[in-house]
Design an enzyme around this catalytic site. Structure first.
Site, PDB file in Angstrom:
ATOM      1  N   ASP A 181       7.459   1.738   2.397  1.00 36.77           N
ATOM      2  CA  ASP A 181       6.610   2.801   2.925  1.00 36.77           C
ATOM      3  C   ASP A 181       5.210   2.212   3.135  1.00 36.77           C
ATOM      4  OD1 ASP A 181       5.636   5.368   3.603  1.00 36.77           O
ATOM      5  OD2 ASP A 181       5.088   5.766   1.520  1.00 36.77           O
ATOM      6  N   PHE A 182       4.333   2.950   3.799  1.00 37.89           N
ATOM      7  CA  PHE A 182       2.962   2.458   3.978  1.00 37.89           C
ATOM      8  C   PHE A 182       1.979   3.183   3.060  1.00 37.89           C
ATOM      9  CE2 PHE A 182      -1.228   2.611   6.125  1.00 37.89           C
ATOM     10  CZ  PHE A 182      -1.541   1.262   5.994  1.00 37.89           C
ATOM     11  N   ASP A 368       6.572   5.863  -2.445  1.00 35.40           N
ATOM     12  CA  ASP A 368       5.899   6.689  -3.452  1.00 35.40           C
ATOM     13  C   ASP A 368       6.121   8.176  -3.284  1.00 35.40           C
ATOM     14  OD1 ASP A 368       4.212   6.523  -1.013  1.00 35.40           O
ATOM     15  OD2 ASP A 368       2.910   7.853  -2.169  1.00 35.40           O
TER      16      ASP A 368
END
Length: 429
Positions: A181-182, A368
């Site tokens: 994910d970023f 997250d």
């Protein structure tokens, strides 16, 4: 379609007293409440016109509901919010089970995450229609129809990947394919999403890792946006939770079924900007395949107002509503998410032929947020099994997760990536 109460997404369930105490006792209701308590989901009863404590005690059910809220003079929205507060849960992480149109409407206008209508009585067809038209996400005749997700662990219970995850043996037999994910994973969460950048060392670590194994970015951001922010060539990029992707060779892919929703999303974004513009701190982000409404900088007493507006827009435009860290989002109502995108990328890696054979990929996924849980599920249920790693935070409390390991911060993600690249370099010599 089955409805699931999921401890990753739901912290509490609020039951109308009339859904619990009926003329015909419902064993399935008691079973559901006990299942929820067994996985750490709080339970409460609400009522506008009865002494719920006395009724529960008389029926022997008081032990199932540590919280009960009555309010003859209060509206149902106020009662529901009070019940959520007493369970220390945000409405956006609560399920409401209601039996009438007033309860359903209150839950919808309170910004609650999942609104279930329970049909009681003879006229089930007419009652179902009434509850649906009032805004219920799902209507059931028996709470035994509700599925409770089990088997997950709380983030605080997971071992730290840097300290306990040894990959040396696996690296000799299987080639990793690593998915990131970023926001909140490679970048710290910031007040202004436009200012997010990879943490120091993350880009360099990704570049090193990409020379040894397939690397993919699975982001909720627009595809062009996430490519610009990371800028590492030769890797997979997927934006809008996978509705649009580019391969390492630059080939563009998109979910064609979602294309018809592009003008609908544009219209929804315009409506929400007009409606929410007067609320200080709100940010409406229009993406090609989504509309994200950020409320991190909104006063806490106005967050529910934002959630209600977005959920109402979702119902009005037949769009799916999803949530994340201080964001609520509209996207195409299509069975597609980061998990399906992960499988799609792995299939293409298999077809392309990896260095050690299609049966030997070891997917590793780091994220997250709630939307990353779909990818964690996909990693755990691939034929060869993989490693899901959650980047720990406290914004959703100590929520449940499908991950098997944790990392404490994006800086630790960068360190993990650097270490994995180094291990692969040593193994492939």
């Amino acid at each position: 379609m089955p409805v699931t109460i999921d401890p990753r997404r739901h912290s509490a369930a609020l039951f109308d007293l009339d859904a619990v105490v009926t003329d015909t006792p419902l064993d399935s209701t008691v079973t559901l409440v006990r299942q929820l308590q067994g996985i750490g989901v709080g339970t409460a009863v609400f009522s506008t016109n009865r002494n719920s404590q006395g009724v529960l005690t008389a029926t022997g059910l008081d032990h199932l509901f540590p919280v009960h809220v009555d309010g003859l003079a209060s509206g149902k929205v106020t009662i529901l919010v009070a019940a959520a507060n007493r369970l220390m849960a945000q409405p956006g992480r609560c399920v409401v089970v209601a039996v009438d149109a007033a309860g359903i409407t209150a839950a919808r206008y309170g910004g609650f995450a999942l609104v279930l209508g329970l049909v009681i009585g003879e006229d089930q067809t007419g009652h179902r229609d009434t509850l649906r038209n009032s805004g219920a996400d799902t209507v059931v005749a028996d709470l035994g129809e509700v599925i409770v997700r089990t088997g997950d662990r709380r983030m605080s219970e997971l071992p730290d990947a840097l300290q306990t995850l040894g990959l040396t043996d696996d690296l000799t037999a299987r080639q990793p394919a690593v998915f990131f994910d970023f926001d909140g994973t490679l970048s710290d969460i910031v007040d202004d999403p436009d200012s997010a950048r990879p943490v120091p060392g993350a880009t360099e670590a990704l570049q090193k890792l990409a020379t040894h194994c397939p690397v993919a970015i699975l982001s909720g951001r627009d595809l062009a946006d996430v490519i610009k922010r990371i800028g590492v060539p030769g890797i997979w990029y997927s934006g809008s939770h996978g509705f649009e992707s580019t391969a390492p060779d630059g080939t563009h892919h998109q979910n064609d079924a979602a294309e018809a929703t592009i003008p609908i999303l544009e219209q929804a974004a315009t409506q929400l900007r007009d409606q929410l513009g007067p609320i200080p701190g709100v940010m409406v982000e229009h993406k090609r395949f989504g509309v994200a409404v950020h409320y991190r900088n909104v006063a806490r007493d106005r967050v529910n107002e934002v959630a209600v507006a977005v959920r109402t827009a979702g119902q009005r435009n037949a769009l799916r509503v999803t949530t994340g860290r201080e964001v609520i989002e509209l996207r195409p109502d299509i069975d597609w998410d980061k998990g399906k995108t992960l499988h799609w990328v792995i299939d293409r890696l298999h077809h392309a032929g990896t260095q050690v054979g299609s049966a030997s990929l070891m997917p590793i996924c780091l994220g997250d947020d709630i939307t990353d849980e779909d990818a964690f599920d996909a990693v755990r249920h691939t034929d060869v099994g993989g490693i899901p790693i959650v980047v720990r935070h406290t914004e959703d409390g100590n929520r449940a997760t499908a991950a098997l390991f944790t990392l404490d911060s994006p800086m630790h993600v960068s360190e993990f990536t650097e270490r994995l690249a180094r291990q692969l370099s040593d193994t492939q010599r």
